[in-house]
Design an enzyme around this catalytic site. Structure first.
Site, mmCIF file in Angstrom:
data_model
loop_
_atom_site.group_PDB
_atom_site.id
_atom_site.type_symbol
_atom_site.label_atom_id
_atom_site.label_comp_id
_atom_site.label_asym_id
_atom_site.label_seq_id
_atom_site.Cartn_x
_atom_site.Cartn_y
_atom_site.Cartn_z
ATOM 1 N N GLU A 1 32.412 4.737 -34.267
ATOM 2 C CA GLU A 1 33.219 4.667 -33.382
ATOM 3 C C GLU A 1 33.873 3.196 -33.555
ATOM 4 O O GLU A 1 35.277 2.868 -33.627
ATOM 5 C CB GLU A 1 32.745 4.745 -32.041
ATOM 6 N N SER B 1 21.513 9.239 -32.870
ATOM 7 C CA SER B 1 22.483 8.992 -31.650
ATOM 8 C C SER B 1 22.113 7.553 -30.985
ATOM 9 O O SER B 1 21.094 7.472 -30.513
ATOM 10 C CB SER B 1 22.145 10.095 -30.658
#
Ligand code: F3S
Length: 295
Positions: free
Chosen positions: A126, A219
């Site tokens: 991201e 994650s």
């Protein structure tokens, strides 16, 4: 035994949308379907989609030009969009709207002459994607120490956050920035789904004997949930599936809290609850959903 499940555990809006995009394509398309990188940070979901023919590529050149390619919720740099279009692939953009908003913001402020600072992990997809929208010129800070080498003569500073960082980190770094620079434009771009999930998990962890955080090994939002809960509950465990449950005598535990990262599907959470209930053998199990308000 009581199992308290955080209401916010599991898929967030952006991840749900990305997985839905792939599933819709699987239903309607005969052409090859690619995802740019793993569609979400969850091995079980990725394996399932792979078994249905979805191909993960790490480089656009690995895809055949007659296919569809899905951009995941994390978003990508403008260079990747260009590569996809140049190759003639059909673009299916599942970039989360909250991430897209940051792309537009850093692009605009970079054009206005601001130095962009992204608070987050420089290796996270991201953050790499956001940086691309300000010509890869952003400074990325993950700790207060990272700010030391910043040039104090920079006049215009614009700071944004990776959507999944903790509020604590944001406050710590922006406070240090304000001591260093006078002219700061501050945009708290932490996703509200993230803060809600973190707040709920934290609150639950204060009231239970054991806390289980479910999520993919890679994650980062799952790791953050673990870090937050570990501060309040010593018996906090991070697991990917029910098979990773720790060798703890569950029958001796009265209250267990559960939360899960944004990429964890409901069926993985349900399986963990089922396994814990079974481990409790004949004991009575109450499963309740909570949004952080614990008695
Ligand atoms: Fe989007 Fe927030 Fe999820 S930014 S991908 S809804 S964690």
């Amino acid at each position: 035994m009581e199992i308290i499940v955080a209401k916010s555990a599991g898929f967030c809006f952006g991840v749900n949308n990305a997985v839905k995009t792939v599933n819709n394509l699987l239903e309607k398309q005969k052409d090859p379907i690619y995802t740019y990188g793993p569609i979400i940070h969850n091995a079980q979901v990725v394996d399932f989609l792979t078994s249905r023919g979805v191909v993960k590529v790490d480089d656009i050149d690995e895809a055949d030009s007659n296919g569809h390619i899905v951009i995941r919720a994390h978003g990508v740099t403008p260079e990747i969009y260009k590569k996809i279009l140049d190759k003639g692939l059909i673009l299916e953009d599942a970039t989360c709207p909250y991430v897209k908003k940051i792309h537009n913001l850093v692009k605009e402020k970079c054009e206005e002459g601001y130095k962009i600072i992204i608070v987050g992990d420089k290796n996270h997809p991201e953050v790499i994607g956001i940086n691309g929208w300000c010509n890869n010129k952003a400074y990325i800070a993950d700790t207060v120490e990272d700010l030391e080498i910043l040039d104090e003569s920079d006049e215009k500073i614009c700071v944004v956050a990776q959507t999944t960082i903790t509020k604590e980190k944001w406050v710590e770094i922006t406070t240090a920035l304000k001591k260093k620079f006078e002219n700061i434009l501050e945009f708290d771009t932490i996703c509200s789904a993230t803060s809600k999930r973190q707040n709920e998990a934290e609150e639950i962890s204060k009231h239970v004997d054991m806390m289980v955080i479910i999520g993919g090994k890679s994650s980062s939002n799952t790791q953050k949930l673990y870090d937050i809960c570990k501060k309040h509950c010593n018996l906090t465990y991070k697991i990917e599936t029910s098979g990773d449950l720790p060798p703890v005598d569950i029958k001796k535990i009265k209250k267990i809290g559960i939360s899960a990262g944004a990429s964890t599907p409901d069926w993985v959470i349900e399986e963990v609850i089922k396994t814990m209930s079974e481990l409790n053998k004949q004991g009575k199990v109450d499963i309740v959903e909570k949004d952080g308000e614990i008695d």
